[in-house]
Design an enzyme around this catalytic site. Structure first.
Site, PDB file in Angstrom:
ATOM      1  N   ARG A 154       0.833  -1.211   0.000  1.00 43.90           N
ATOM      2  CA  ARG A 154       0.000   0.000   0.000  1.00 43.90           C
ATOM      3  C   ARG A 154       0.871   1.265   0.000  1.00 43.90           C
ATOM      4  O   ARG A 154       0.498   2.271  -0.597  1.00 43.90           O
ATOM      5  CB  ARG A 154      -1.001  -0.042   1.154  1.00 43.90           C
ATOM      6  CG  ARG A 154      -2.051  -1.148   0.897  1.00 43.90           C
ATOM      7  CD  ARG A 154      -3.030  -1.326   2.017  1.00 43.90           C
ATOM      8  NE  ARG A 154      -4.049  -0.269   2.036  1.00 43.90           N
ATOM      9  CZ  ARG A 154      -5.105  -0.256   1.242  1.00 43.90           C
ATOM     10  NH1 ARG A 154      -5.287  -1.188   0.328  1.00 43.90           N
ATOM     11  NH2 ARG A 154      -6.000   0.702   1.339  1.00 43.90           N
ATOM     12  N   THR A 205      -5.365   5.889  -2.634  1.00 43.02           N
ATOM     13  CA  THR A 205      -6.373   5.489  -3.639  1.00 43.02           C
ATOM     14  C   THR A 205      -6.595   6.593  -4.655  1.00 43.02           C
ATOM     15  O   THR A 205      -6.656   6.346  -5.861  1.00 43.02           O
ATOM     16  CB  THR A 205      -7.708   5.158  -2.931  1.00 43.02           C
ATOM     17  OG1 THR A 205      -7.454   4.173  -1.924  1.00 43.02           O
ATOM     18  CG2 THR A 205      -8.736   4.620  -3.918  1.00 43.02           C
ATOM     19  N   ARG A 212       0.629   5.055  -7.992  1.00 42.52           N
ATOM     20  CA  ARG A 212      -0.563   5.840  -8.366  1.00 42.52           C
ATOM     21  C   ARG A 212      -0.203   7.287  -8.708  1.00 42.52           C
ATOM     22  O   ARG A 212      -0.811   7.876  -9.604  1.00 42.52           O
ATOM     23  CB  ARG A 212      -1.617   5.744  -7.265  1.00 42.52           C
ATOM     24  CG  ARG A 212      -2.317   4.384  -7.296  1.00 42.52           C
ATOM     25  CD  ARG A 212      -3.158   4.179  -6.095  1.00 42.52           C
ATOM     26  NE  ARG A 212      -4.015   3.009  -6.203  1.00 42.52           N
ATOM     27  CZ  ARG A 212      -4.535   2.386  -5.150  1.00 42.52           C
ATOM     28  NH1 ARG A 212      -4.264   2.808  -3.925  1.00 42.52           N
ATOM     29  NH2 ARG A 212      -5.313   1.338  -5.307  1.00 42.52           N
ATOM     30  N   ASN A 238      -7.121   4.054 -11.294  1.00 43.51           N
ATOM     31  CA  ASN A 238      -5.980   4.305 -10.404  1.00 43.51           C
ATOM     32  C   ASN A 238      -4.876   3.241 -10.493  1.00 43.51           C
ATOM     33  O   ASN A 238      -4.138   3.020  -9.536  1.00 43.51           O
ATOM     34  CB  ASN A 238      -6.458   4.530  -8.962  1.00 43.51           C
ATOM     35  CG  ASN A 238      -7.093   3.311  -8.347  1.00 43.51           C
ATOM     36  OD1 ASN A 238      -7.284   2.298  -9.015  1.00 43.51           O
ATOM     37  ND2 ASN A 238      -7.427   3.393  -7.078  1.00 43.51           N
ATOM     38  N   HIS A 261      -4.443  -2.238  -7.800  1.00 46.76           N
ATOM     39  CA  HIS A 261      -5.190  -2.630  -6.602  1.00 46.76           C
ATOM     40  C   HIS A 261      -4.256  -3.397  -5.685  1.00 46.76           C
ATOM     41  O   HIS A 261      -3.418  -4.168  -6.159  1.00 46.76           O
ATOM     42  CB  HIS A 261      -6.366  -3.539  -6.979  1.00 46.76           C
ATOM     43  CG  HIS A 261      -6.960  -4.261  -5.801  1.00 46.76           C
ATOM     44  ND1 HIS A 261      -7.865  -3.666  -4.957  1.00 46.76           N
ATOM     45  CD2 HIS A 261      -6.726  -5.501  -5.299  1.00 46.76           C
ATOM     46  CE1 HIS A 261      -8.185  -4.527  -3.996  1.00 46.76           C
ATOM     47  NE2 HIS A 261      -7.512  -5.646  -4.185  1.00 46.76           N
TER      48      HIS A 261
HETATM   49  P1  CMP Z   1      -9.239  -0.565  -5.251  1.00 47.35           P
HETATM   50  O1  CMP Z   1      -8.058  -0.581  -4.364  1.00 47.35           O
HETATM   51  O2  CMP Z   1      -9.217  -1.498  -6.409  1.00 47.35           O
HETATM   52  O3  CMP Z   1     -10.554  -0.873  -4.387  1.00 47.35           O
HETATM   53  C1  CMP Z   1     -11.823  -0.376  -4.744  1.00 47.35           C
HETATM   54  C2  CMP Z   1     -11.782   0.562  -5.882  1.00 47.35           C
HETATM   55  O4  CMP Z   1     -12.910   1.380  -6.024  1.00 47.35           O
HETATM   56  C3  CMP Z   1     -10.648   1.546  -5.690  1.00 47.35           C
HETATM   57  O5  CMP Z   1      -9.422   0.897  -5.834  1.00 47.35           O
HETATM   58  C4  CMP Z   1     -10.981   2.591  -6.719  1.00 47.35           C
HETATM   59  O6  CMP Z   1     -10.573   2.214  -8.026  1.00 47.35           O
HETATM   60  C5  CMP Z   1     -12.491   2.571  -6.651  1.00 47.35           C
HETATM   61  N1  CMP Z   1     -12.995   3.696  -5.856  1.00 47.35           N
HETATM   62  C6  CMP Z   1     -12.846   3.893  -4.542  1.00 47.35           C
HETATM   63  N2  CMP Z   1     -13.453   5.035  -4.161  1.00 47.35           N
HETATM   64  C7  CMP Z   1     -13.989   5.562  -5.292  1.00 47.35           C
HETATM   65  C8  CMP Z   1     -14.739   6.738  -5.563  1.00 47.35           C
HETATM   66  N3  CMP Z   1     -15.064   7.586  -4.592  1.00 47.35           N
HETATM   67  N4  CMP Z   1     -15.128   6.963  -6.839  1.00 47.35           N
HETATM   68  C9  CMP Z   1     -14.798   6.086  -7.820  1.00 47.35           C
HETATM   69  N5  CMP Z   1     -14.087   4.945  -7.616  1.00 47.35           N
HETATM   70  C10 CMP Z   1     -13.698   4.697  -6.369  1.00 47.35           C
END
Ligand code: CMP
Length: 139
Positions: A87, A93, A104, A114, A117
């Site tokens: 992370r 994120t 990222r 992004n 994951h």
């Molecule tokens: P990830 O770590 O794959 O876990 C959930 C995913 O949801 C996150 O990365 C983002 O790609 C997406 N995500 C999380 N929050 C939002 C948000 N507020 N709007 C759009 N996508 C989101």
């Protein structure tokens, strides 16, 4: 400290942008051992299943559409403190909040597109690893 496993996906945006090599380099520079690695593509059902925890969130449908738009790379990774260390290497994120030099910050477009994951806890990692890999797959 004990070895730990985590799960990671190079997302469709980063694969399409030709960033597989650069992202793997960052992960290897951070001294993760790659136990499993596969280029694949999620079906809609798989994406809904993998992200089921977010099914009530307003961004869920967009997330499913994005994660099925093209190939992804799924990875099983191991090192000490793997979940937290990955992370750190990934960054926040939302790339707007990600530290300089993180994956990222370098490669993500926005909070949805992004680039990568990573599991958020060891228990989640175990479930996510089992979603994509059998025990026999992992070196
Ligand atoms: P990830 O770590 O794959 O876990 C959930 C995913 O949801 C996150 O990365 C983002 O790609 C997406 N995500 C999380 N929050 C939002 C948000 N507020 N709007 C759009 N996508 C989101």
């Amino acid at each position: 400290m004990k070895l730990e496993r985590t799960f990671s996906i190079i997302k469709p945006d980063a694969v399409a942008a030709g960033r597989i090599g650069a992202i793997l380099a960052s992960i290897q520079e951070a001294e993760f051992k790659i136990l499993g690695l596969r280029l694949t593509r999620l079906s809609e059902a798989q994406a809904r299943g993998f992200y089921a925890v977010h099914s009530q969130k307003p961004f869920f449908e967009g997330l499913v559409k994005f994660m099925t738009e093209g190939p992804i790379v799924v990875m099983a990774l191991e090192r000490e403190d793997a979940v937290a260390r990955l992370r750190e290497v990934m960054g926040a994120t939302n790339p707007a909040n990600a530290a300089e030099g993180t994956i990222r910050k370098r490669f993500a477009t926005n909070i949805e597109r992004n680039a990568i994951h990573g599991s958020d806890a060891p228990e989640t990692a175990a479930a996510e690893l089992a979603f994509f890999f059998t025990t026999a797959d992992l070196i």
